[in-house]
Write a protein that holds these residues in place. Structure first.
Motif, PDB file in Angstrom:
ATOM      1  N   LYS A 123      47.349  47.763  50.399  1.00  0.00           N
ATOM      2  CA  LYS A 123      46.836  48.831  49.547  1.00  0.00           C
ATOM      3  C   LYS A 123      47.792  50.018  49.573  1.00  0.00           C
ATOM      4  CE  LYS A 123      44.070  51.479  47.138  1.00  0.00           C
ATOM      5  NZ  LYS A 123      43.904  51.275  45.675  1.00  0.00           N
ATOM      6  N   CYS A 141      38.155  48.877  51.193  1.00  0.00           N
ATOM      7  CA  CYS A 141      38.643  47.727  50.437  1.00  0.00           C
ATOM      8  C   CYS A 141      37.743  46.513  50.634  1.00  0.00           C
ATOM      9  CB  CYS A 141      40.074  47.392  50.847  1.00  0.00           C
ATOM     10  SG  CYS A 141      41.336  48.534  50.234  1.00  0.00           S
ATOM     11  N   ALA A 182      41.951  46.766  46.427  1.00  0.00           N
ATOM     12  CA  ALA A 182      43.166  46.358  47.128  1.00  0.00           C
ATOM     13  C   ALA A 182      44.216  45.906  46.125  1.00  0.00           C
ATOM     14  CB  ALA A 182      42.852  45.233  48.111  1.00  0.00           C
ATOM     15  N   ASP A 183      45.479  46.090  46.475  1.00  0.00           N
ATOM     16  CA  ASP A 183      46.575  45.634  45.617  1.00  0.00           C
ATOM     17  C   ASP A 183      46.775  44.132  45.713  1.00  0.00           C
ATOM     18  OD1 ASP A 183      47.071  48.289  44.902  1.00  0.00           O
ATOM     19  OD2 ASP A 183      48.434  48.577  46.592  1.00  0.00           O
ATOM     20  N   ASP A 232      42.798  41.481  44.251  1.00  0.00           N
ATOM     21  CA  ASP A 232      43.358  42.246  43.143  1.00  0.00           C
ATOM     22  C   ASP A 232      42.788  41.842  41.787  1.00  0.00           C
ATOM     23  OD1 ASP A 232      44.598  39.786  43.382  1.00  0.00           O
ATOM     24  OD2 ASP A 232      46.490  40.492  42.521  1.00  0.00           O
TER      25      ASP A 232
END
Length: 265
Positions: free
Chosen positions: A11, A66, A73-74, A88
């Motif tokens: 993240k 998250c 979150a990425d 993601d």
């Protein structure tokens, strides 16, 4: 089998755009991003109590947020009850479904000032889950009884101490019968003399087999109640292990320095 696990969770946060950037629709450069979580791998077994400790800014709260989709979150894979999701691109309906299996207790109590303790506990049951009011009241009283507030059903937040308000917040999570509860520094907003009553409730929950993932600065709780400790630093899990073993002989120099600083206070 773990009730929840996460693999390679990452993240980053971008700097807030200035008024000039917004006016000219400039994109913030990726190079200016701050990576708060840099590849987190963890799992929590059913009935396990895991304490997350570490210095401020190490990513502890962001990790919890998250996991409960309060932050996106990425990247990373979340597995809950054997079902896996890519963080993601997880769908909204799956987020909502998983949230129904979890509880979240914040640093601040986030209670409605115009609702009684019982009203706060059952609000989500009645409005979001459409639970019958009679059934909701029964569940709400049971949850408040569980946290030692059987004599405070009709008290408003302004009539309760900080510790009592946080116990109402815990009851609000318990009323949903969650499979796991995330605690984000639940005693950080309390006066020292009120911390014990909240930790006592959490200890009782642990003894009853509640699965808990707890971000905390209370080292006695982490040492004596948690089954396992995760030590975070600079966005990674720097060390983890059985609680008493961790506090007796931390392996990493960073964990050793952290505990030494605490002991010198």
């Amino acid at each position: 089998m773990p009730i929840i696990s996460v693999d390679n969770l990452r993240k980053s946060f971008r700097p807030e755009a200035t008024w000039r950037d917004r006016l000219f629709k400039k994109q913030t450069k990726v190079a200016n991003e701050t990576e708060v979580l840099r590849g987190i791998y963890l799992s929590v077994d059913k009935s396990e109590v895991v304490a997350i400790i570490g210095p401020s800014g190490s990513g502890k709260t962001t990790l919890l947020r998250c996991l409960n989709f309060l932050e996106k979150a990425d990247s990373g894979t979340l597995t809950f009850d054997g079902e896996s999701f890519e963080l993601d691109r997880i769908r909204r309906r799956d987020m909502n479904r998983l949230r129904k299996k979890t509880g979240f207790v914040f640093q601040s109590y986030n209670l409605f000032a115009n609702r009684t303790a019982l009203g706060n506990v059952i609000e989500g049951l009645v409005t979001a889950r459409k639970t019958n009011k009679t059934d909701a009241l029964k569940l709400g009283r049971e949850a408040l009884d569980k946290v030692g507030l059987n004599d405070r059903y009709d008290y408003y937040p302004s009539q309760l101490s900080g510790g009592q308000q946080q116990r109402v917040a815990i009851a609000r999570s318990l009323v949903y019968k969650p499979e796991i509860i995330y605690f984000d520094e639940p005693t950080s907003a309390l006066d020292p003399e009120l911390i014990g009553e909240v930790l006592s409730v959490m200890q009782d929950l642990a003894q009853d087999g509640m699965t808990m993932l707890v971000v905390t600065h209370e080292m006695n709780f982490a040492r004596n109640v948690a089954d396992r400790v995760i030590f975070m630093d600079d966005g990674i899990i720097a060390e983890q292990g059985e609680s008493k073993e961790f506090f007796a002989s931390p392996r990493s120099p960073r964990a050793q320095a952290f505990l030494r600083t605490l002991s010198e206070r």
